[in-house]
Design a protein around this motif. Structure first.
Motif, PDB file in Angstrom:
ATOM      1  N   LEU A  75      42.758  52.512  48.208  1.00 47.39           N
ATOM      2  CA  LEU A  75      42.683  51.160  47.338  1.00 47.39           C
ATOM      3  C   LEU A  75      43.703  51.102  46.199  1.00 47.39           C
ATOM      4  O   LEU A  75      43.814  52.184  45.330  1.00 47.39           O
ATOM      5  CB  LEU A  75      41.390  50.943  46.732  1.00 47.39           C
ATOM      6  N   VAL A  76      44.789  49.951  46.315  1.00 49.08           N
ATOM      7  CA  VAL A  76      45.875  50.108  45.401  1.00 49.08           C
ATOM      8  C   VAL A  76      45.933  48.732  44.754  1.00 49.08           C
ATOM      9  O   VAL A  76      45.571  47.599  45.029  1.00 49.08           O
ATOM     10  CB  VAL A  76      47.012  50.161  46.327  1.00 49.08           C
ATOM     11  N   CYS A  77      46.236  48.654  43.359  1.00 49.69           N
ATOM     12  CA  CYS A  77      46.367  47.779  42.596  1.00 49.69           C
ATOM     13  C   CYS A  77      47.864  47.747  41.943  1.00 49.69           C
ATOM     14  O   CYS A  77      48.653  48.650  41.525  1.00 49.69           O
ATOM     15  CB  CYS A  77      45.447  47.823  41.273  1.00 49.69           C
TER      16      CYS A  77
ATOM     17  N   ASP B 178      34.158  39.521  38.893  1.00 46.20           N
ATOM     18  CA  ASP B 178      34.166  39.582  37.297  1.00 46.20           C
ATOM     19  C   ASP B 178      35.249  40.995  37.075  1.00 46.20           C
ATOM     20  O   ASP B 178      36.461  40.911  37.338  1.00 46.20           O
ATOM     21  CB  ASP B 178      32.917  40.227  36.752  1.00 46.20           C
ATOM     22  N   ASP B 179      34.914  41.991  36.294  1.00 50.67           N
ATOM     23  CA  ASP B 179      35.983  42.959  35.944  1.00 50.67           C
ATOM     24  C   ASP B 179      35.927  44.152  37.105  1.00 50.67           C
ATOM     25  O   ASP B 179      36.709  45.405  36.685  1.00 50.67           O
ATOM     26  CB  ASP B 179      35.610  43.578  34.540  1.00 50.67           C
ATOM     27  N   LYS B 180      35.447  43.991  38.176  1.00 50.97           N
ATOM     28  CA  LYS B 180      35.244  45.018  39.137  1.00 50.97           C
ATOM     29  C   LYS B 180      35.997  44.445  40.671  1.00 50.97           C
ATOM     30  O   LYS B 180      36.156  43.431  40.954  1.00 50.97           O
ATOM     31  CB  LYS B 180      33.930  45.376  39.708  1.00 50.97           C
ATOM     32  N   VAL B 181      36.586  45.771  41.243  1.00 45.95           N
ATOM     33  CA  VAL B 181      37.076  45.543  42.578  1.00 45.95           C
ATOM     34  C   VAL B 181      36.223  46.228  43.348  1.00 45.95           C
ATOM     35  O   VAL B 181      35.989  47.573  43.225  1.00 45.95           O
ATOM     36  CB  VAL B 181      38.699  45.856  42.720  1.00 45.95           C
ATOM     37  N   ILE B 182      35.703  45.660  44.573  1.00 45.01           N
ATOM     38  CA  ILE B 182      34.710  46.303  45.481  1.00 45.01           C
ATOM     39  C   ILE B 182      35.224  46.536  46.620  1.00 45.01           C
ATOM     40  O   ILE B 182      35.771  45.647  47.269  1.00 45.01           O
ATOM     41  CB  ILE B 182      33.522  45.388  45.254  1.00 45.01           C
ATOM     42  N   CYS B 183      34.770  47.751  47.220  1.00 48.96           N
ATOM     43  CA  CYS B 183      34.954  47.975  48.501  1.00 48.96           C
ATOM     44  C   CYS B 183      34.024  48.845  49.143  1.00 48.96           C
ATOM     45  O   CYS B 183      33.104  49.363  48.399  1.00 48.96           O
ATOM     46  CB  CYS B 183      36.462  48.674  49.042  1.00 48.96           C
ATOM     47  N   THR B 184      34.108  49.157  50.627  1.00 54.41           N
ATOM     48  CA  THR B 184      32.924  49.411  51.478  1.00 54.41           C
ATOM     49  C   THR B 184      33.442  50.912  52.250  1.00 54.41           C
ATOM     50  O   THR B 184      33.713  51.004  53.525  1.00 54.41           O
ATOM     51  CB  THR B 184      32.207  48.641  52.445  1.00 54.41           C
TER      52      THR B 184
ATOM     53  N   VAL C  63      31.443  50.899  46.465  1.00 55.95           N
ATOM     54  CA  VAL C  63      31.941  51.471  45.471  1.00 55.95           C
ATOM     55  C   VAL C  63      32.443  50.392  44.620  1.00 55.95           C
ATOM     56  O   VAL C  63      32.959  49.365  45.310  1.00 55.95           O
ATOM     57  CB  VAL C  63      32.853  52.382  45.745  1.00 55.95           C
ATOM     58  N   ALA C  64      32.364  50.493  43.154  1.00 53.80           N
ATOM     59  CA  ALA C  64      33.055  49.532  42.474  1.00 53.80           C
ATOM     60  C   ALA C  64      33.824  50.111  41.414  1.00 53.80           C
ATOM     61  O   ALA C  64      33.631  50.949  40.868  1.00 53.80           O
ATOM     62  CB  ALA C  64      32.305  48.509  42.009  1.00 53.80           C
ATOM     63  N   LEU C  65      35.271  49.794  41.421  1.00 54.31           N
ATOM     64  CA  LEU C  65      36.056  50.379  40.351  1.00 54.31           C
ATOM     65  C   LEU C  65      36.516  49.329  39.460  1.00 54.31           C
ATOM     66  O   LEU C  65      36.527  47.954  39.771  1.00 54.31           O
ATOM     67  CB  LEU C  65      37.440  50.965  41.227  1.00 54.31           C
ATOM     68  N   ASP C  66      36.817  49.674  38.188  1.00 54.53           N
ATOM     69  CA  ASP C  66      37.183  48.626  37.261  1.00 54.53           C
ATOM     70  C   ASP C  66      38.797  48.312  37.745  1.00 54.53           C
ATOM     71  O   ASP C  66      39.672  49.128  38.221  1.00 54.53           O
ATOM     72  CB  ASP C  66      37.641  49.616  35.787  1.00 54.53           C
TER      73      ASP C  66
ATOM     74  N   THR D 241      41.787  49.651  35.483  1.00 59.34           N
ATOM     75  CA  THR D 241      42.298  51.006  35.435  1.00 59.34           C
ATOM     76  C   THR D 241      41.962  51.786  36.523  1.00 59.34           C
ATOM     77  O   THR D 241      42.488  52.751  36.884  1.00 59.34           O
ATOM     78  CB  THR D 241      41.074  51.581  34.415  1.00 59.34           C
ATOM     79  N   GLY D 242      41.110  51.436  37.516  1.00 55.31           N
ATOM     80  CA  GLY D 242      40.822  52.064  38.681  1.00 55.31           C
ATOM     81  C   GLY D 242      39.499  53.066  38.673  1.00 55.31           C
ATOM     82  O   GLY D 242      39.120  53.756  39.664  1.00 55.31           O
ATOM     83  N   GLU D 243      39.141  53.073  37.421  1.00 54.22           N
ATOM     84  CA  GLU D 243      38.146  54.082  37.214  1.00 54.22           C
ATOM     85  C   GLU D 243      36.730  53.427  37.864  1.00 54.22           C
ATOM     86  O   GLU D 243      36.698  52.453  37.970  1.00 54.22           O
ATOM     87  CB  GLU D 243      37.847  54.242  35.658  1.00 54.22           C
TER      88      GLU D 243
END
Length: 425
Positions: free
Chosen positions: A138-140, A175-181, A190-193, A196-198
């Motif tokens: 997962l990349v930003c 919102d403030d999260k990026v979500i994947c399965t 899982v949800a990451l910020d 930041t990716g945290e």
């Protein structure tokens, strides 16, 4: 001295206001993603052509060199972003509307086994764009420069259990999260910020390996939920905490006893208090009803005909439109009543394919010959208004169309095409 204190207080207020405004932009920036704003195949453009010239709408742009893939292009109206496989890596390419490549960046490893072409459609929000590589990275990236902001290999870190075709998921922003399965024994979702990716949260594991479908949001009784899927289960969860509200086991018999679960690719389709699941291969589709407190899902009816493969469905005015699976190369176009499950038509037109909706009409892209059609959404019959054929590119025509700013974006393998579908006013 008093005047200096006032100036300092005013400066602090200005900085605070700027921070609040910046935060508002981060949270509320428009999202451009797979199958439209709500991932339901419906695009919001208006004043579009109601019929096309015989050769199709005007071709504004043709770009070759995006890499192999079945992912959709996305655009914010200023640039076009599309992922593709070049050699053994997944690349993201940024193109302007003059046909110039602004940047092209390798963001992760491709899936190199069966059907290796890139499938993850990027998700764009403001100056950030998100994608998942074929092995679950997962990349930003910075949408302006292509620079990688952060990268997390969610499949490795969360011990994902792969199905036989790697990763096809498109990231979901809430919102403030990026979500994947990633799915597996450790967790399912899982949800990451998103900045930041945290890690923000991870769910319990509900069972099932990684599927190919992307998660989506679902608003019900004034609450927002996320619908995600593993290879066997539908999951309904609270996006703020990751709490799993309820699950439904879709895989209930041994149709694929030689494989670790279902070949599930479609985003769940929802309306009011019901959710429709369909995934092809003669596997029964299901209509589910959500309890008022979101604590359970019950079956309403089973449909053995409307088994949509990996092309998506559209709900309009109480009817579902889409195609079904007869075999891997053949399928018909169907319409059914959402409430009763009754089919209103079952029509042959070339073969099955992807479809989206905008400004009162369906846009169809069939998978074998590359025929593109403008279709009237009428439960009484399959009414093709105009059609043309994609001639460039190679491989199956599996990429879902995308619409923005009066333009239709179609991708066939290594080639991107952009058409003007804006009506003259």
């Amino acid at each position: 001295m008093h005047e200096l204190k006032l100036k300092n207080i005013n400066m602090k207020k200005i900085v605070l206001i700027q921070l609040i405004l910046c935060f508002g932009l981060l949270v509320n920036a428009q999202i451009f993603q797979f199958r439209g704003p709500n991932r339901d195949g419906k695009f919001t453009d208006t004043e579009l052509l109601k019929e096309w010239p015989e050769a199709g709408p005007d071709l504004l742009l043709e770009f070759e060199g995006i890499g192999k893939g079945f992912s959709s292009a996305v655009s914010d109206g200023e640039y076009i972003y599309v992922s593709g496989m070049i050699d053994t890596l997944d690349y993201l390419t940024c193109i302007d509307f003059g046909g110039n490549q602004k940047w092209q960046v390798a963001y992760g490893e491709s899936w190199k086994k069966s059907f290796p072409d890139t499938r993850s459609t990027p998700t764009l929000e403001g100056d950030r764009i998100y994608a998942i590589s074929g092995i679950g990275e997962l990349v930003c990236l910075n949408a302006e420069t292509g620079e990688i902001n952060w990268k997390v290999n969610v499949d490795r870190d969360y011990h994902s259990e792969w199905h036989i075709w790697g990763v096809s998921e498109s990231p979901l922003i809430v919102d403030d999260k990026v979500i994947c399965t990633p799915a597996g024994n450790e967790t399912s979702v899982v949800a990451l910020d998103k900045i930041t990716g945290e890690e923000v949260w991870k769910t319990e594991s509900v069972g099932g390996q990684r599927a190919y479908a992307s998660a989506t949001t679902y608003n019900y009784n004034g609450q927002q939920y996320v619908l995600a899927v593993t290879a066997t289960h539908l999951i309904m969860l609270d996006p703020s905490t990751g709490e799993v509200k309820t699950t439904y086991k879709y895989y209930e018999h041994d149709k694929w006893s030689d494989q670790p679960g279902l070949i599930w690719t479609n985003v769940p389709l929802s309306k009011n208090n019901e959710i429709f699941l369909s995934m092809g291969y003669d596997y029964p589709a299901k209509m589910l009803r959500v309890k008022a407190d979101a604590s359970a899902l019950e079956e309403v009816y089973t449909d053995t005909i409307f088994d949509n493969h990996h092309h998506g469905m559209i709900e309009l005015d109480g009817f579902i439109y889409g195609s079904n699976w007869e075999n891997n190369r053949k399928g018909n176009w169907l319409c059914k009543n959402w409430d009763t499950g009754e089919l209103t038509y079952d029509t042959t037109w070339h073969t099955k394919g992807a479809l989206i909706y905008a400004d009162g009409l369906l846009y169809i892209y069939e998978e074998q010959g590359g025929n593109v059609a403008l279709v009237k959404p009428d439960p009484a019959g399959f009414d093709v208004i105009s059609s043309f054929r994609i001639e460039k590119g190679a491989g199956p025509h599996w990429a879902h169309p995308f619409i923005n700013d009066g333009k239709l974006f179609l991708r066939h393998g290594n080639v991107l095409m952009v058409y003007n579908i804006k009506a003259e006013v």
